[in-house]
Design a protein around this motif. Sequence first.
Motif, mmCIF file in Angstrom:
data_model
loop_
_atom_site.group_PDB
_atom_site.id
_atom_site.type_symbol
_atom_site.label_atom_id
_atom_site.label_comp_id
_atom_site.label_asym_id
_atom_site.label_seq_id
_atom_site.Cartn_x
_atom_site.Cartn_y
_atom_site.Cartn_z
ATOM 1 N N GLU A 1 2.855 0.055 11.693
ATOM 2 C CA GLU A 1 4.093 -0.123 11.068
ATOM 3 C C GLU A 1 4.462 1.330 10.286
ATOM 4 O O GLU A 1 3.342 1.747 9.610
ATOM 5 C CB GLU A 1 4.338 -1.320 10.131
ATOM 6 N N ILE B 1 -0.545 -6.581 1.079
ATOM 7 C CA ILE B 1 -0.644 -7.682 1.815
ATOM 8 C C ILE B 1 -2.276 -7.855 2.089
ATOM 9 O O ILE B 1 -2.792 -6.811 2.491
ATOM 10 C CB ILE B 1 0.137 -7.428 3.087
ATOM 11 N N ARG C 1 5.035 -6.647 5.099
ATOM 12 C CA ARG C 1 5.496 -5.461 3.892
ATOM 13 C C ARG C 1 6.752 -5.438 3.267
ATOM 14 O O ARG C 1 6.711 -5.004 2.072
ATOM 15 C CB ARG C 1 5.108 -3.999 4.655
ATOM 16 N N ASN C 2 7.629 -5.593 4.094
ATOM 17 C CA ASN C 2 9.177 -5.705 3.505
ATOM 18 C C ASN C 2 9.224 -6.763 2.359
ATOM 19 O O ASN C 2 9.850 -6.810 1.514
ATOM 20 C CB ASN C 2 10.252 -5.778 4.539
ATOM 21 N N LEU D 1 6.852 3.451 7.243
ATOM 22 C CA LEU D 1 8.155 3.150 6.323
ATOM 23 C C LEU D 1 9.152 4.410 6.340
ATOM 24 O O LEU D 1 8.756 5.683 6.417
ATOM 25 C CB LEU D 1 7.270 3.488 4.646
ATOM 26 N N TRP E 1 1.985 1.373 -2.571
ATOM 27 C CA TRP E 1 1.537 0.545 -1.400
ATOM 28 C C TRP E 1 0.283 0.863 -1.137
ATOM 29 O O TRP E 1 -0.223 2.155 -1.105
ATOM 30 C CB TRP E 1 2.471 0.215 -0.208
ATOM 31 N N TRP F 1 10.417 -0.998 6.034
ATOM 32 C CA TRP F 1 9.163 -1.029 6.972
ATOM 33 C C TRP F 1 9.780 -0.977 8.425
ATOM 34 O O TRP F 1 10.476 -2.422 8.677
ATOM 35 C CB TRP F 1 8.031 -1.753 6.667
ATOM 36 N N PHE G 1 3.624 -6.894 11.080
ATOM 37 C CA PHE G 1 3.138 -6.214 9.743
ATOM 38 C C PHE G 1 4.602 -5.494 9.019
ATOM 39 O O PHE G 1 4.524 -5.723 7.690
ATOM 40 C CB PHE G 1 2.122 -5.225 10.057
ATOM 41 N N ASP H 1 -3.659 -0.770 0.943
ATOM 42 C CA ASP H 1 -4.321 -1.862 1.994
ATOM 43 C C ASP H 1 -5.644 -2.226 0.687
ATOM 44 O O ASP H 1 -6.052 -1.465 0.253
ATOM 45 C CB ASP H 1 -4.715 -1.458 3.061
ATOM 46 N N SER I 1 6.785 -7.867 0.947
ATOM 47 C CA SER I 1 5.953 -7.680 -0.413
ATOM 48 C C SER I 1 6.924 -6.687 -1.122
ATOM 49 O O SER I 1 6.617 -6.581 -2.623
ATOM 50 C CB SER I 1 4.552 -6.669 -0.137
ATOM 51 N N CYS J 1 2.245 -3.024 -4.496
ATOM 52 C CA CYS J 1 2.468 -4.174 -3.552
ATOM 53 C C CYS J 1 1.374 -3.967 -2.216
ATOM 54 O O CYS J 1 1.139 -3.004 -1.815
ATOM 55 C CB CYS J 1 3.834 -3.999 -2.729
#
Length: 356
Positions: A148, A9, A66-67, A150, A80, A142, A62, A82, A69, A7
């Motif tokens: 952010e 973003i 992310r949540n 997790l 996850w 997140w 963010f 970037d 995603s 996942c």
Amino acid sequence: MFTISLCMIVKNEECIIERCLDSVQHLVDEINIIDTGSTDRTKDIVQNYTSRIFDFTWCDDFAKARNFSFQQATKDFILWLDADDVITTEHQQKFLQLKQSLYHPNVDAVSMDYYVALDADGCVESSEKRFRLVKRACNFQWLGAVHEYLDVSGQLYHSDIAVTHLPLKKDAHRNILIYERLKKEGHLFSARDTFHYANELKEHQRCLEAINQYHLFIDTAKGSVDDNIQACLNLADCYQQLQDSKQATQAILQSLLYDRPRPETCCRIGQFFMEQLKNKEAIYWYSQALQHPTETFGIHKRSYSTWLPHFQLSLLYNRLRLYENAQQHNEEARRFKPNDQRILDNRKYLLSQLKN
């Protein structure tokens, strides 16, 4: 063997998205790309890797992105990344071994090293640990609009896999502008928000404002040990920028209240004594930096526990005319930084002293 959803973003990542996806596509079973408003060729490139491309209207948050995603994932675990991250060939092999051997019913989250910055020789300059692989059924969330994190719990597994950060130049003002908008709107900052806002102010050379925010953060007594220590060391940097050496020294010493001396703290105290020409005291503190490897989830600046204390010890032993000790420490420093001109020049000088 368990299955994995990647996942991510992204926004306007046409220059680097292929590099990232090439390094990970064979490790995962599903790729989910959440685009937050690209105006370049990012989506076109991503279509060569997956059809699971989702649009998310950017809202300066963010964690929400992310949540969202994570909500698209359908496999056992979520990885996850970037767009400016890669998994090198060495760590791809480790990843595949983990995927084949890990008894996943007993694991809720897997940490990996994050190589935040590399030096000119490609050696790791700073790193931290992050939980990269998490069980989808745990529904971990997140938190935080900026910087952010997790929020994980349960059965945690610490791997020796690393993700490498290879950044391109980004908008340096994005994060601070989000914080200042939230502040203007009356958003209540958590202790963690205050710490990261202070870091952004420091990065923008707004030292007086940063000092105020660091003190606010420390006074909450709600920060993690790692963040409290880093806040003290960053405070010292801000005071040093303002040429207030006394306050800078006090901030460094304050970091000792939270945990045993970290390598960076030891080196900074060593520097204080070195500048005072108190060689034996400086030798003690630089030697301590080599005795306390950092095993935390905070940023680990590797120079403070490797080449830097060795190099400084070499200079200090040279002052005392203990050339063999000086040469030994310089060789240790060279092992970590083989192309550093200061170390090479010092080596040449010490070898000539030993001959004499």
